[in-house]
Motif scaffolding. Structure first.
Motif, PDB file in Angstrom:
ATOM      1  N   LYS A   1       0.848  -1.189   0.000  1.00  0.00           N
ATOM      2  CA  LYS A   1       0.000   0.000   0.000  1.00  0.00           C
ATOM      3  C   LYS A   1       0.887   1.243   0.000  1.00  0.00           C
ATOM      4  N   ILE A   2       0.692   2.100  -0.976  1.00  0.00           N
ATOM      5  CA  ILE A   2       1.570   3.249  -1.196  1.00  0.00           C
ATOM      6  C   ILE A   2       0.811   4.561  -1.036  1.00  0.00           C
ATOM      7  N   ALA A   3       1.427   5.510  -0.328  1.00  0.00           N
ATOM      8  CA  ALA A   3       0.932   6.885  -0.282  1.00  0.00           C
ATOM      9  C   ALA A   3       1.795   7.732  -1.207  1.00  0.00           C
ATOM     10  N   LEU A   4       1.173   8.518  -2.037  1.00  0.00           N
ATOM     11  CA  LEU A   4       1.887   9.420  -2.929  1.00  0.00           C
ATOM     12  C   LEU A   4       1.862  10.825  -2.336  1.00  0.00           C
ATOM     13  N   LEU A   5       3.039  11.370  -2.093  1.00  0.00           N
ATOM     14  CA  LEU A   5       3.161  12.721  -1.561  1.00  0.00           C
ATOM     15  C   LEU A   5       3.577  13.624  -2.720  1.00  0.00           C
ATOM     16  N   GLY A   6       2.598  14.317  -3.277  1.00  0.00           N
ATOM     17  CA  GLY A   6       2.791  15.042  -4.524  1.00  0.00           C
ATOM     18  C   GLY A   6       2.149  14.242  -5.644  1.00  0.00           C
ATOM     19  N   TYR A   7       1.257  14.873  -6.376  1.00  0.00           N
ATOM     20  CA  TYR A   7       0.540  14.152  -7.433  1.00  0.00           C
ATOM     21  C   TYR A   7       0.597  14.925  -8.749  1.00  0.00           C
ATOM     22  N   GLY A   8       1.820  15.370  -9.075  1.00  0.00           N
ATOM     23  CA  GLY A   8       2.048  16.001 -10.368  1.00  0.00           C
ATOM     24  C   GLY A   8       2.380  14.949 -11.411  1.00  0.00           C
ATOM     25  N   LYS A   9       3.168  15.335 -12.410  1.00  0.00           N
ATOM     26  CA  LYS A   9       3.502  14.406 -13.486  1.00  0.00           C
ATOM     27  C   LYS A   9       4.229  13.174 -12.972  1.00  0.00           C
ATOM     28  N   MET A  10       5.184  13.383 -12.045  1.00  0.00           N
ATOM     29  CA  MET A  10       5.912  12.236 -11.501  1.00  0.00           C
ATOM     30  C   MET A  10       5.009  11.371 -10.644  1.00  0.00           C
ATOM     31  N   GLY A  11       4.178  11.991  -9.826  1.00  0.00           N
ATOM     32  CA  GLY A  11       3.256  11.222  -8.988  1.00  0.00           C
ATOM     33  C   GLY A  11       2.345  10.346  -9.812  1.00  0.00           C
ATOM     34  N   LYS A  12       1.851  10.889 -10.896  1.00  0.00           N
ATOM     35  CA  LYS A  12       0.951  10.122 -11.768  1.00  0.00           C
ATOM     36  C   LYS A  12       1.699   8.978 -12.467  1.00  0.00           C
ATOM     37  N   MET A  13       2.956   9.226 -12.856  1.00  0.00           N
ATOM     38  CA  MET A  13       3.753   8.172 -13.477  1.00  0.00           C
ATOM     39  C   MET A  13       4.056   7.064 -12.474  1.00  0.00           C
ATOM     40  N   ILE A  14       4.386   7.450 -11.246  1.00  0.00           N
ATOM     41  CA  ILE A  14       4.644   6.455 -10.198  1.00  0.00           C
ATOM     42  C   ILE A  14       3.393   5.626  -9.941  1.00  0.00           C
ATOM     43  N   GLU A  15       2.242   6.280  -9.910  1.00  0.00           N
ATOM     44  CA  GLU A  15       0.980   5.561  -9.715  1.00  0.00           C
ATOM     45  C   GLU A  15       0.792   4.505 -10.801  1.00  0.00           C
TER      46      GLU A  15
ATOM     47  N   ALA B   1      10.473   7.079 -12.240  1.00  0.00           N
ATOM     48  CA  ALA B   1       9.340   6.530 -11.505  1.00  0.00           C
ATOM     49  C   ALA B   1       9.553   5.055 -11.159  1.00  0.00           C
ATOM     50  N   LEU B   2      10.058   4.286 -12.113  1.00  0.00           N
ATOM     51  CA  LEU B   2      10.315   2.869 -11.867  1.00  0.00           C
ATOM     52  C   LEU B   2      11.314   2.696 -10.729  1.00  0.00           C
ATOM     53  N   GLY B   3      12.393   3.463 -10.747  1.00  0.00           N
ATOM     54  CA  GLY B   3      13.386   3.353  -9.692  1.00  0.00           C
ATOM     55  C   GLY B   3      12.823   3.679  -8.327  1.00  0.00           C
ATOM     56  N   ALA B   4      11.924   4.677  -8.265  1.00  0.00           N
ATOM     57  CA  ALA B   4      11.305   5.038  -6.985  1.00  0.00           C
ATOM     58  C   ALA B   4      10.433   3.901  -6.458  1.00  0.00           C
ATOM     59  N   VAL B   5       9.702   3.251  -7.345  1.00  0.00           N
ATOM     60  CA  VAL B   5       8.856   2.125  -6.921  1.00  0.00           C
ATOM     61  C   VAL B   5       9.729   0.946  -6.484  1.00  0.00           C
ATOM     62  N   VAL B   6      10.799   0.677  -7.210  1.00  0.00           N
ATOM     63  CA  VAL B   6      11.739  -0.386  -6.815  1.00  0.00           C
ATOM     64  C   VAL B   6      12.320  -0.097  -5.422  1.00  0.00           C
ATOM     65  N   ALA B   7      12.685   1.168  -5.165  1.00  0.00           N
ATOM     66  CA  ALA B   7      13.219   1.550  -3.855  1.00  0.00           C
ATOM     67  C   ALA B   7      12.167   1.365  -2.767  1.00  0.00           C
TER      68      ALA B   7
END
Length: 233
Positions: free
Chosen positions: A2-16, A207-213
């Motif tokens: 379960k992930i919380a996104l802090l910031g939902y701009g272009k990067m936040g949406k890509m991470i989602e 974004a992929l690297g952030a999710v992997v981390a």
């Protein structure tokens, strides 16, 4: 997860998008216009917000026992406070100026090359970074990390955006529409030049690297870097 996104701009949406494709769930989206601040329902938080909000976001996570991954740059004057807060609460925290897996390999190559070039005083070092016009800070956090890697292994003591002194690394920061990020490190002498460049083709690698981390840090405690995540040593 379960992930919380802090910031939902272009990067936040890509991470989602990437997190969902890897089977994770987004349980909170905390943004400047959001009233949802319940971080406790998340297993991990990923912060790609703005410099003025990053430290408060990180503090919120650490005080509530939620591991946090931050990729926001431009707030590092408060990094020691974040480290102290993480240690106080026995939390888990990763900050990286760039989560791209390729960039973190590039960081390692940069340090290795700096060690070699330190023995060849005929070469002067310089850097260039190019980003999209919406990037708020200059030079980029990635450029600063590259500069710090060079400083670590040479007699250089600082970086500058201005005319450099003898012990400074000059950085040229350019802002051009629709450029995700390009970084070049160059060594030049009167005889020849050596340069290496990392070019991001899209934001997806960040974004992929952030999710992997985020996947890696769950269940751990401490202050980590992408070297730990990728086992780069």
């Amino acid at each position: 997860m379960k992930i919380a996104l802090l910031g939902y701009g272009k990067m936040g949406k890509m991470i989602e998008k990437i997190a969902l494709s890897r089977g994770h769930e987004i349980v909170a989206k905390i943004d400047i216009n959001s009233s949802d601040t319940d971080i406790t329902k998340a297993d991990v938080a990923i912060d790609f917000s703005i410099p003025d909000a990053a430290f408060n976001n990180i503090s919120l996570c650490l005080e509530n026992g939620v591991p946090v991954i931050s990729g926001t740059t431009g707030w590092l004057d408060k990094y020691p406070e974040a480290v102290a807060l993480c240690e106080k609460h026995k939390g888990a925290f990763i900050y990286a100026s760039n989560y791209s897996l390729g960039v973190n390999i590039f960081f390692q190559i940069n340090e290795y090359l700096a060690k070699i070039m330190n023995n060849h005083s005929a070469y002067g070092v310089s850097m260039e970074e190019i980003h999209h016009t919406q990037k708020l800070d200059a030079p980029s956090g990635t450029a600063i990390t590259l500069a710090e890697g060079i400083i670590k292994h040479t007699d250089k003591e600082n970086w500058t955006l201005e005319t450099p002194k003898a012990n400074e690394i000059p950085i040229s920061a350019k802002r051009i529409d629709a450029v995700p990020g390009t970084h070049t490190v160059s060594y030049e002498s009167e005889i020849d030049s050596i340069s290496m460049t990392h070019t991001a083709n899209s934001r997806e690698g960040f974004a992929l690297g952030a999710v992997v981390a985020a996947e890696w840090i769950v269940g751990k405690s401490g202050i980590f870097t992408m070297k730990d995540v990728l086992n780069l040593g």
